[in-house]
Scaffold this motif. Sequence first.
Motif, PDB file in Angstrom:
ATOM      1  N   ARG A 103       0.821  -1.217   0.000  1.00 58.19           N
ATOM      2  CA  ARG A 103       0.000   0.000   0.000  1.00 58.19           C
ATOM      3  C   ARG A 103       0.848   1.257   0.000  1.00 58.19           C
ATOM      4  O   ARG A 103       0.475   2.261  -0.617  1.00 58.19           O
ATOM      5  CB  ARG A 103      -0.932  -0.027   1.214  1.00 58.19           C
ATOM      6  CG  ARG A 103      -2.077  -1.015   1.018  1.00 58.19           C
ATOM      7  CD  ARG A 103      -2.999  -1.086   2.186  1.00 58.19           C
ATOM      8  NE  ARG A 103      -4.182  -1.864   1.828  1.00 58.19           N
ATOM      9  CZ  ARG A 103      -5.008  -2.417   2.697  1.00 58.19           C
ATOM     10  NH1 ARG A 103      -4.804  -2.263   3.998  1.00 58.19           N
ATOM     11  NH2 ARG A 103      -6.047  -3.108   2.290  1.00 58.19           N
ATOM     12  N   LYS A 106       2.050   1.953  -3.506  1.00 61.10           N
ATOM     13  CA  LYS A 106       1.001   2.471  -4.394  1.00 61.10           C
ATOM     14  C   LYS A 106       1.124   3.982  -4.565  1.00 61.10           C
ATOM     15  O   LYS A 106       0.879   4.512  -5.660  1.00 61.10           O
ATOM     16  CB  LYS A 106      -0.367   2.103  -3.807  1.00 61.10           C
ATOM     17  CG  LYS A 106      -1.558   2.596  -4.604  1.00 61.10           C
ATOM     18  CD  LYS A 106      -2.869   2.170  -3.953  1.00 61.10           C
ATOM     19  CE  LYS A 106      -3.054   2.826  -2.589  1.00 61.10           C
ATOM     20  NZ  LYS A 106      -4.377   2.532  -1.983  1.00 61.10           N
ATOM     21  N   GLU A 138      -5.732  -2.950  -5.192  1.00 61.00           N
ATOM     22  CA  GLU A 138      -5.667  -1.502  -5.004  1.00 61.00           C
ATOM     23  C   GLU A 138      -4.473  -0.916  -5.749  1.00 61.00           C
ATOM     24  O   GLU A 138      -4.565   0.159  -6.365  1.00 61.00           O
ATOM     25  CB  GLU A 138      -5.561  -1.176  -3.514  1.00 61.00           C
ATOM     26  CG  GLU A 138      -6.794  -1.534  -2.693  1.00 61.00           C
ATOM     27  CD  GLU A 138      -6.528  -1.469  -1.201  1.00 61.00           C
ATOM     28  OE1 GLU A 138      -5.436  -0.992  -0.811  1.00 61.00           O
ATOM     29  OE2 GLU A 138      -7.394  -1.912  -0.418  1.00 61.00           O
ATOM     30  N   PHE A 139      -3.328  -1.615  -5.680  1.00 61.19           N
ATOM     31  CA  PHE A 139      -2.119  -1.146  -6.366  1.00 61.19           C
ATOM     32  C   PHE A 139      -2.359  -1.084  -7.863  1.00 61.19           C
ATOM     33  O   PHE A 139      -2.008  -0.099  -8.523  1.00 61.19           O
ATOM     34  CB  PHE A 139      -0.958  -2.088  -6.041  1.00 61.19           C
ATOM     35  CG  PHE A 139       0.360  -1.654  -6.629  1.00 61.19           C
ATOM     36  CD1 PHE A 139       1.237  -0.884  -5.891  1.00 61.19           C
ATOM     37  CD2 PHE A 139       0.725  -2.019  -7.919  1.00 61.19           C
ATOM     38  CE1 PHE A 139       2.453  -0.475  -6.434  1.00 61.19           C
ATOM     39  CE2 PHE A 139       1.932  -1.625  -8.476  1.00 61.19           C
ATOM     40  CZ  PHE A 139       2.802  -0.840  -7.719  1.00 61.19           C
ATOM     41  N   SER A 142      -4.276   1.811  -9.213  1.00 65.72           N
ATOM     42  CA  SER A 142      -3.572   3.094  -9.248  1.00 65.72           C
ATOM     43  C   SER A 142      -2.831   3.290 -10.568  1.00 65.72           C
ATOM     44  O   SER A 142      -2.034   4.217 -10.705  1.00 65.72           O
ATOM     45  CB  SER A 142      -2.578   3.177  -8.082  1.00 65.72           C
ATOM     46  OG  SER A 142      -1.498   2.269  -8.276  1.00 65.72           O
TER      47      SER A 142
END
Length: 609
Positions: A103, A106, A138-139, A142
């Motif tokens: 995270r 990211k 989530e990464f 991005s």
Amino acid sequence: MCILWRFIASIIKHTWYLLNFIREFFLNLFFILLILIGISLYFQFEKKTTNSTNSALLIDLSGIIIDKPIMNDKLLEWSRELLRSSSAHLQENSLFEVVEKIRQAKTDNDITGIVLSLNNFIGTDLSSLQYIGNALHEFRKSNKPIYAISDSYNQMQYYLASFANKIYLSPQGSVGLKGFSSNILYYKSLLNNLKITTHIFRVGSYKSAVEPMIRDDMSSKAREANSHWIKGLWQNYLIEVASNRNLSKEQLFPNMATDIISKLQAVNGNLAQYALDHKLVDKLASRSTIEAELTDIFGWNKENKDFNFISIYNYRIKEKLQQNNQIAVILINGTIIDGLQIPGSVGGDTAVAQIRQARLDPKIKAVILRVNSPGGSVNASEVIRSELVALRATGKPLVVSMGGIAASGGYWISTPANYIIANPSTLTGSIGIFGVINTIDKSLESIGIHTDGVATSPLANVTTIKALPPEFSQIMQMNIGYNYQTFINLVATARHKTPKQVDQIAQGRVWMGSDAKNNNLVDQLGNFDDAVKKTAELANLNDYELHWFIDHNSLSNMILNQISISVEAILPTPLFIIITMIKEKINSFNQFNDPQNCYALCLACGDLH
């Protein structure tokens, strides 16, 4: 004669002093050497972790991922530098550190992508994989790419690889999708051959923890319960991985093994080509070809003579400003035992000390109890539960976050929570009690040894070298029944049910998190992040930091442990397996230390392949 004895005594005395001097000299020298090595490694590490821009975060995980490794992150890094151990399969990694680093990457401008290098990653439980998968998702959202590389992929490796934009596979490799299995050793016949008498006391139709000692195969009740949750876990796996690869479940893994065989025959048994043709991977390529493509993406590092990357082990988590509003995170990881903690277990006294510290610290406004345990000692479980009740009495919210396993004693200690959150793939429930006592009276008689003596009462005559008195057996069974009823009542009070309603879903049966939610054993399905949000909500906190209760191992213990691991790693595989099994049995004996021989423990929950 006296002079002779004085002379001999003088020699022994001075020899002893000399040996003590030599021992202390070398111990001090070793200690100084450790300090110098530690300082040297620290500065090497500080220098090494400065990475250039346009780098990949190389997630080159070795070993397993658990909630609470024996060694903390810094000592693990030092051990790698100091000993260069080849025992990758024996390393432990912190789930929460892995996720936090992903995270952080990211939003790190120096990190432009992730490379999942999974050759040495052994695995973890499915709920932990899902939590890491969320961070990888989530990464990727991005707009930073993820690449997966490995010579071959086992099921755990492939789960993480499925989150990549592009999956590389060696032309001689494979994707080992086979399904899940759970196997247990049964040794009733062995005990019979050794003439060891096993005395079993239990409550719960599904309480299969004692079956290995009284059967040579799985009972129908245990088979029914275990089949249910293992099929459920496999379906969860297939649904998520198939979605990541834009495939149907049937495309990912055909329902019939004969379908796989026929498709393999079409490519002459080439497993790598099968994986490519059926879109399990995106490209077959050698290591040099993969390196060249990653160099085009991330650039070339002249110093390391490789593409630009920083290993996840060298990627530093940025320190955050401390705040007065803190949420404590207490990790219950492993079998629950009485007394102080030993590696791989949860000591009741150790856990109570941490909970008490959180209760008395004014900066700590709420507590997350992270439970990843199959249970254990009833006494230790109750000691922990009582301290959690005292914590709640202060008004500090308590939220339980269940990991891969939160069963039996793991559920017992969860009952005081304001709120319980489980992953859909968590194994929980197993509400039941058992006791086991083995006696060797018949073994001794078979070799001509007999025991006899006197006692003031039958209850005073309890020993492993004699048959158990029937009076003691009656008391033991009554105590097991009492503890089971206590367990039922605790759950009934916590979950606003009647004891009869709880008994219907108890009896030692294991439930998946999704089933537990339907049976009102948990409040919500989610992961650790959801537990943090809920805790902050209950404590009315907008700004806060997590205060992790982590045990810190010493450098000397780390080195001794790492040396042991390194020695084991060079052993021949059959010998290593035998030694590992012996160690596991010794550890399991150490974990059976309840003063009343009463256990709330799910032995089948963690044996998943």
